[in-house]
Design a protein around this motif. Structure first.
Motif, PDB file in Angstrom:
ATOM      1  N   SER A  21      18.185  33.953  88.184  1.00  0.00           N
ATOM      2  CA  SER A  21      17.305  34.376  87.105  1.00  0.00           C
ATOM      3  C   SER A  21      18.148  34.806  85.912  1.00  0.00           C
ATOM      4  N   CYS A  22      17.592  34.632  84.740  1.00  0.00           N
ATOM      5  CA  CYS A  22      18.253  35.060  83.516  1.00  0.00           C
ATOM      6  C   CYS A  22      17.195  35.726  82.641  1.00  0.00           C
ATOM      7  N   ALA A  23      17.328  37.029  82.489  1.00  0.00           N
ATOM      8  CA  ALA A  23      16.385  37.795  81.680  1.00  0.00           C
ATOM      9  C   ALA A  23      16.937  37.951  80.269  1.00  0.00           C
ATOM     10  N   ALA A  24      16.100  37.666  79.299  1.00  0.00           N
ATOM     11  CA  ALA A  24      16.519  37.714  77.899  1.00  0.00           C
ATOM     12  C   ALA A  24      15.835  38.848  77.156  1.00  0.00           C
ATOM     13  N   SER A  25      16.569  39.450  76.249  1.00  0.00           N
ATOM     14  CA  SER A  25      15.977  40.472  75.385  1.00  0.00           C
ATOM     15  C   SER A  25      15.340  39.784  74.194  1.00  0.00           C
ATOM     16  N   GLY A  26      14.548  40.527  73.460  1.00  0.00           N
ATOM     17  CA  GLY A  26      13.983  39.983  72.240  1.00  0.00           C
ATOM     18  C   GLY A  26      12.545  39.532  72.407  1.00  0.00           C
ATOM     19  N   ARG A  27      11.828  39.529  71.310  1.00  0.00           N
ATOM     20  CA  ARG A  27      10.411  39.193  71.324  1.00  0.00           C
ATOM     21  C   ARG A  27      10.150  37.714  71.106  1.00  0.00           C
ATOM     22  N   THR A  28      11.212  36.961  70.838  1.00  0.00           N
ATOM     23  CA  THR A  28      11.010  35.559  70.472  1.00  0.00           C
ATOM     24  C   THR A  28      11.615  34.614  71.495  1.00  0.00           C
ATOM     25  N   PHE A  29      11.608  35.023  72.754  1.00  0.00           N
ATOM     26  CA  PHE A  29      12.193  34.187  73.804  1.00  0.00           C
ATOM     27  C   PHE A  29      11.586  32.798  73.805  1.00  0.00           C
ATOM     28  N   SER A  30      10.303  32.698  73.514  1.00  0.00           N
ATOM     29  CA  SER A  30       9.626  31.398  73.561  1.00  0.00           C
ATOM     30  C   SER A  30      10.155  30.421  72.514  1.00  0.00           C
ATOM     31  N   THR A  31      10.946  30.903  71.580  1.00  0.00           N
ATOM     32  CA  THR A  31      11.527  30.023  70.560  1.00  0.00           C
ATOM     33  C   THR A  31      12.957  29.610  70.909  1.00  0.00           C
ATOM     34  N   TYR A  32      13.473  30.082  72.058  1.00  0.00           N
ATOM     35  CA  TYR A  32      14.851  29.752  72.439  1.00  0.00           C
ATOM     36  C   TYR A  32      14.878  28.512  73.333  1.00  0.00           C
ATOM     37  N   SER A  33      15.777  27.605  73.059  1.00  0.00           N
ATOM     38  CA  SER A  33      16.129  26.594  74.044  1.00  0.00           C
ATOM     39  C   SER A  33      17.139  27.231  74.990  1.00  0.00           C
ATOM     40  N   MET A  34      17.018  26.947  76.289  1.00  0.00           N
ATOM     41  CA  MET A  34      17.849  27.630  77.285  1.00  0.00           C
ATOM     42  C   MET A  34      18.621  26.620  78.123  1.00  0.00           C
ATOM     43  N   GLY A  35      19.752  27.078  78.625  1.00  0.00           N
ATOM     44  CA  GLY A  35      20.548  26.220  79.488  1.00  0.00           C
ATOM     45  C   GLY A  35      21.275  27.013  80.544  1.00  0.00           C
ATOM     46  N   TRP A  36      21.649  26.331  81.607  1.00  0.00           N
ATOM     47  CA  TRP A  36      22.520  26.875  82.638  1.00  0.00           C
ATOM     48  C   TRP A  36      23.815  26.052  82.650  1.00  0.00           C
ATOM     49  N   PHE A  37      24.919  26.755  82.711  1.00  0.00           N
ATOM     50  CA  PHE A  37      26.238  26.144  82.824  1.00  0.00           C
ATOM     51  C   PHE A  37      26.932  26.752  84.038  1.00  0.00           C
ATOM     52  N   ARG A  38      28.010  26.117  84.474  1.00  0.00           N
ATOM     53  CA  ARG A  38      28.803  26.691  85.548  1.00  0.00           C
ATOM     54  C   ARG A  38      30.281  26.411  85.300  1.00  0.00           C
ATOM     55  N   GLN A  39      31.110  27.292  85.861  1.00  0.00           N
ATOM     56  CA  GLN A  39      32.542  27.140  85.715  1.00  0.00           C
ATOM     57  C   GLN A  39      33.214  27.462  87.039  1.00  0.00           C
ATOM     58  N   ALA A  40      33.848  26.447  87.602  1.00  0.00           N
ATOM     59  CA  ALA A  40      34.603  26.613  88.834  1.00  0.00           C
ATOM     60  C   ALA A  40      36.047  26.975  88.488  1.00  0.00           C
ATOM     61  N   PRO A  41      36.773  27.594  89.417  1.00  0.00           N
ATOM     62  CA  PRO A  41      38.164  27.975  89.136  1.00  0.00           C
ATOM     63  C   PRO A  41      39.002  26.779  88.701  1.00  0.00           C
ATOM     64  N   GLY A  42      39.710  26.940  87.600  1.00  0.00           N
ATOM     65  CA  GLY A  42      40.584  25.891  87.111  1.00  0.00           C
ATOM     66  C   GLY A  42      39.888  24.750  86.392  1.00  0.00           C
ATOM     67  N   LYS A  43      38.578  24.880  86.213  1.00  0.00           N
ATOM     68  CA  LYS A  43      37.821  23.808  85.552  1.00  0.00           C
ATOM     69  C   LYS A  43      37.125  24.326  84.304  1.00  0.00           C
ATOM     70  N   GLU A  44      36.715  23.388  83.450  1.00  0.00           N
ATOM     71  CA  GLU A  44      35.989  23.764  82.248  1.00  0.00           C
ATOM     72  C   GLU A  44      34.540  24.109  82.584  1.00  0.00           C
ATOM     73  N   ARG A  45      33.930  24.899  81.720  1.00  0.00           N
ATOM     74  CA  ARG A  45      32.519  25.216  81.886  1.00  0.00           C
ATOM     75  C   ARG A  45      31.707  23.957  81.617  1.00  0.00           C
ATOM     76  N   GLU A  46      30.791  23.634  82.514  1.00  0.00           N
ATOM     77  CA  GLU A  46      30.024  22.401  82.401  1.00  0.00           C
ATOM     78  C   GLU A  46      28.525  22.661  82.381  1.00  0.00           C
ATOM     79  N   PHE A  47      27.828  21.768  81.706  1.00  0.00           N
ATOM     80  CA  PHE A  47      26.365  21.813  81.647  1.00  0.00           C
ATOM     81  C   PHE A  47      25.785  21.523  83.028  1.00  0.00           C
ATOM     82  N   VAL A  48      24.793  22.312  83.418  1.00  0.00           N
ATOM     83  CA  VAL A  48      24.085  22.094  84.676  1.00  0.00           C
ATOM     84  C   VAL A  48      22.644  21.660  84.423  1.00  0.00           C
TER      85      VAL A  48
END
Length: 125
Positions: A21-48
């Motif tokens: 889960s990812c909880a966001a502050s702010g009253r305009t959450f519905s206007t945000y595009s959201m994403g999940w990324f991940r980063q394994a040891p020794g690797k770049e952060r990648e789009f999930v």
């Protein structure tokens, strides 16, 4: 200023499930595009996974398609990542991210302007 707080990470056996889960502050959450990324040891952060403002459009990196589901609840200012059939190669720190000015799906790290602190997911074999 937008604050993002992830939760739900942990240790799970291969084949198991977790929901982030990812909880966001702010009253305009519905206007945000959201994403999940991940980063394994020794690797770049990648789009999930990504989800548009409305939640109608979603997309995933090929390695998680059919196993992960991204969803959002604008009334709760929260975005979720349901992860099933987990594999050891899914082990990483998972981050949620927000873009506050674009409505559609976003794949590039540089286009997200706010990030959470990350939550560790470890999948044992």
């Amino acid at each position: 200023q937008v604050q993002l707080v992830e939760s739900g990470g942990g240790l799970v056996q291969a084949g198991g499930s977790l929901r982030l889960s990812c909880a966001a502050s702010g009253r305009t959450f519905s206007t945000y595009s959201m994403g999940w990324f991940r980063q394994a040891p020794g690797k770049e952060r990648e789009f999930v996974a990504g989800i548009s403002r409305s939640g109608v459009s979603t997309d995933y990196t090929d390695s998680v398609k059919g196993r992960f589901t991204i969803a959002r609840d604008n009334a709760k200012n929260t975005v979720y990542l349901q992860m099933s059939s987990l594999k050891p190669e899914d082990t990483a720190v998972y981050y949620c991210a927000a873009n506050t000015y674009y409505a559609g799906l976003i794949y590039q790290r540089r286009m997200y302007d706010y990030w959470g602190q990350g939550t560790q997911v470890t999948v044992s074999s």
